[in-house]
Write an enzyme that holds these catalytic residues in place. Structure first.
Site, PDB file in Angstrom:
ATOM      1  N   GLU A   1       1.807  -1.020  -6.233  1.00  0.00           N
ATOM      2  CA  GLU A   1       1.360  -0.167  -5.141  1.00  0.00           C
ATOM      3  C   GLU A   1      -0.157   0.032  -5.236  1.00  0.00           C
ATOM      4  O   GLU A   1      -0.683   0.367  -6.298  1.00  0.00           O
ATOM      5  CB  GLU A   1       2.045   1.204  -5.210  1.00  0.00           C
ATOM      6  CG  GLU A   1       3.527   1.184  -4.918  1.00  0.00           C
ATOM      7  CD  GLU A   1       3.836   1.282  -3.428  1.00  0.00           C
ATOM      8  OE1 GLU A   1       2.880   1.367  -2.611  1.00  0.00           O
ATOM      9  OE2 GLU A   1       5.035   1.288  -3.092  1.00  0.00           O
TER      10      GLU A   1
ATOM     11  N   TYR B   1       0.858  -1.178   0.000  1.00  0.00           N
ATOM     12  CA  TYR B   1       0.000   0.000   0.000  1.00  0.00           C
ATOM     13  C   TYR B   1       0.898   1.233   0.000  1.00  0.00           C
ATOM     14  O   TYR B   1       2.063   1.178   0.408  1.00  0.00           O
ATOM     15  CB  TYR B   1      -1.021   0.018   1.129  1.00  0.00           C
ATOM     16  CG  TYR B   1      -0.533   0.111   2.572  1.00  0.00           C
ATOM     17  CD1 TYR B   1       0.505   0.959   2.973  1.00  0.00           C
ATOM     18  CD2 TYR B   1      -1.176  -0.624   3.560  1.00  0.00           C
ATOM     19  CE1 TYR B   1       0.898   1.055   4.295  1.00  0.00           C
ATOM     20  CE2 TYR B   1      -0.789  -0.540   4.888  1.00  0.00           C
ATOM     21  CZ  TYR B   1       0.245   0.318   5.252  1.00  0.00           C
ATOM     22  OH  TYR B   1       0.631   0.420   6.561  1.00  0.00           O
TER      23      TYR B   1
ATOM     24  N   HIS C   1       4.580  -6.882   1.008  1.00  0.00           N
ATOM     25  CA  HIS C   1       5.797  -6.172   1.385  1.00  0.00           C
ATOM     26  C   HIS C   1       6.225  -6.592   2.792  1.00  0.00           C
ATOM     27  O   HIS C   1       7.411  -6.738   3.081  1.00  0.00           O
ATOM     28  CB  HIS C   1       5.539  -4.660   1.324  1.00  0.00           C
ATOM     29  CG  HIS C   1       6.774  -3.830   1.318  1.00  0.00           C
ATOM     30  ND1 HIS C   1       6.754  -2.469   1.476  1.00  0.00           N
ATOM     31  CD2 HIS C   1       8.089  -4.156   1.170  1.00  0.00           C
ATOM     32  CE1 HIS C   1       7.984  -1.989   1.419  1.00  0.00           C
ATOM     33  NE2 HIS C   1       8.815  -2.990   1.236  1.00  0.00           N
TER      34      HIS C   1
END
Length: 233
Positions: free
Chosen positions: A92, A28, A134
Site C-alpha cells: 500500500e 494506493y 490493484h
C-alpha cells in the site's frame, strides 16, 4: 530486508496462504492520511490488510509477514488465479486517491518502494509481468494505484515491464480477438469496458476511455509477443 523496514505495525487481518507467491500487487490507500490508513489496515473489524505500507515521506511499515496471506486484493483475478491474496505480496502506498485529491507519488515514497520491491521480486523470483496494479486484478472495482503512478521508473529498474512503443495498426481482426488476447494476457474480461480501462490506466494513462483502439491493440500484441519469446521475465 530488515534495514528496509522502519516500523513493525502488526495487523491481525491475515490467514494462511494456499498458494506460492508469484506476484506483487501495488495499491494506493485512498484515505486522507497515513494514520487513518494504518488504523483501518490494523482494525480487526475492517477485515483488510497488506504486507507493507509506505508513507509519502518514505517510511515503511510491515503489517503482515510475507509467509501469511494478507487481505488486500479482495475479489480479484490474474492469469487464472482467483485467490490473488494467497499468491501475492500487497504493498500500500499512502495517497488520498481519486476520492480525496489524487496526486503524484513523491520521490521519497518511490525511492523507498524500489529497494523493497526489488528484494521481494528477487527473493520470490517474480516475473516483471506479475508486478501489477490493484486495478489490473480487479478492473471492475478498483482504480489504484492509478494513472499517476510511475511505472516507467519501476521498468527502468527492471521491476516492471516497459511500456511498449508501437506504431503498427491494430493486429486484431475485431474487438472479439482483442478481448481474447486481453484475457490471455491476464485480465478478467467479464466487464469488457472495465478491463480496457484497466489496461489503459496501466499502459496508456493519458487516454482512459474504455474503448478498444489501434494503439491499445498494438500494445497488447507487443506485450504478448514479448511474453511468448521470454522477454517478460
Amino acid at each position: 530486508m530488515t534495514e528496509l523496514i522502519h516500523f513493525e505495525t502488526p495487523s491481525p487481518n491475515w490467514n494462511e496462504r494456499q498458494l506460492p507467491i508469484s506476484m506483487v500487487v501495488l495499491h494506493y490507500t485512498g484515505m486522507q492520511s497515513a494514520d487513518e490508513a494504518l488504523a483501518r489496515l490494523c482494525d480487526e473489524a475492517a477485515q483488510v490488510s497488506a504486507h507493507y505500507l509506505i508513507e509519502e515521506d518514505g517510511t515503511v511499515h510491515r503489517l503482515v509477514r510475507e509467509d501469511r496471506r494478507a487481505w488486500h486484493a479482495g475479489k480479484s483475478h490474474w492469469r487464472g488465479i482467483t485467490d490473488v491474496n494467497s499468491a501475492s505480496v500487497g504493498i500500500e502506498l499512502v495517497n488520498p486517491g481519486h476520492e480525496f485529491g489524487y496526486r503524484p507519488f513523491p520521490d521519497e515514497q518511490m525511492a523507498a518502494l524500489l529497494p523493497l520491491l526489488a528484494e521481494i521480486v528477487q527473493r520470490h523470483d517474480i516475473p516483471r509481468a506479475n508486478v501489477v496494479a490493484h486495478s489490473d486484478v480487479a478492473p471492475a472495482r478498483k482504480e489504484d494505484p492509478g494513472e499517476l503512478f510511475d511505472w516507467d521508473l519501476l521498468a527502468a529498474h527492471r521491476l516492471a515491464l516497459k511500456t511498449p512503443r508501437v506504431s503498427m495498426p491494430s493486429p486484431f481482426e475485431n474487438d472479439g480477438a482483442f478481448f481474447l488476447a486481453l484475457e490471455r494476457w491476464g485480465y478478467d474480461i467479464s466487464d469488457q469496458q472495465a478491463a480496457v480501462r484497466a489496461f489503459q490506466r496501466r499502459w496508456r494513462p493519458h487516454i482512459i476511455d474504455g474503448q478498444v483502439d489501434g494503439e491499445c491493440s498494438a500494445m497488447l500484441f507487443s506485450l504478448l509477443l514479448d511474453r511468448d519469446t521470454g522477454k517478460t521475465r
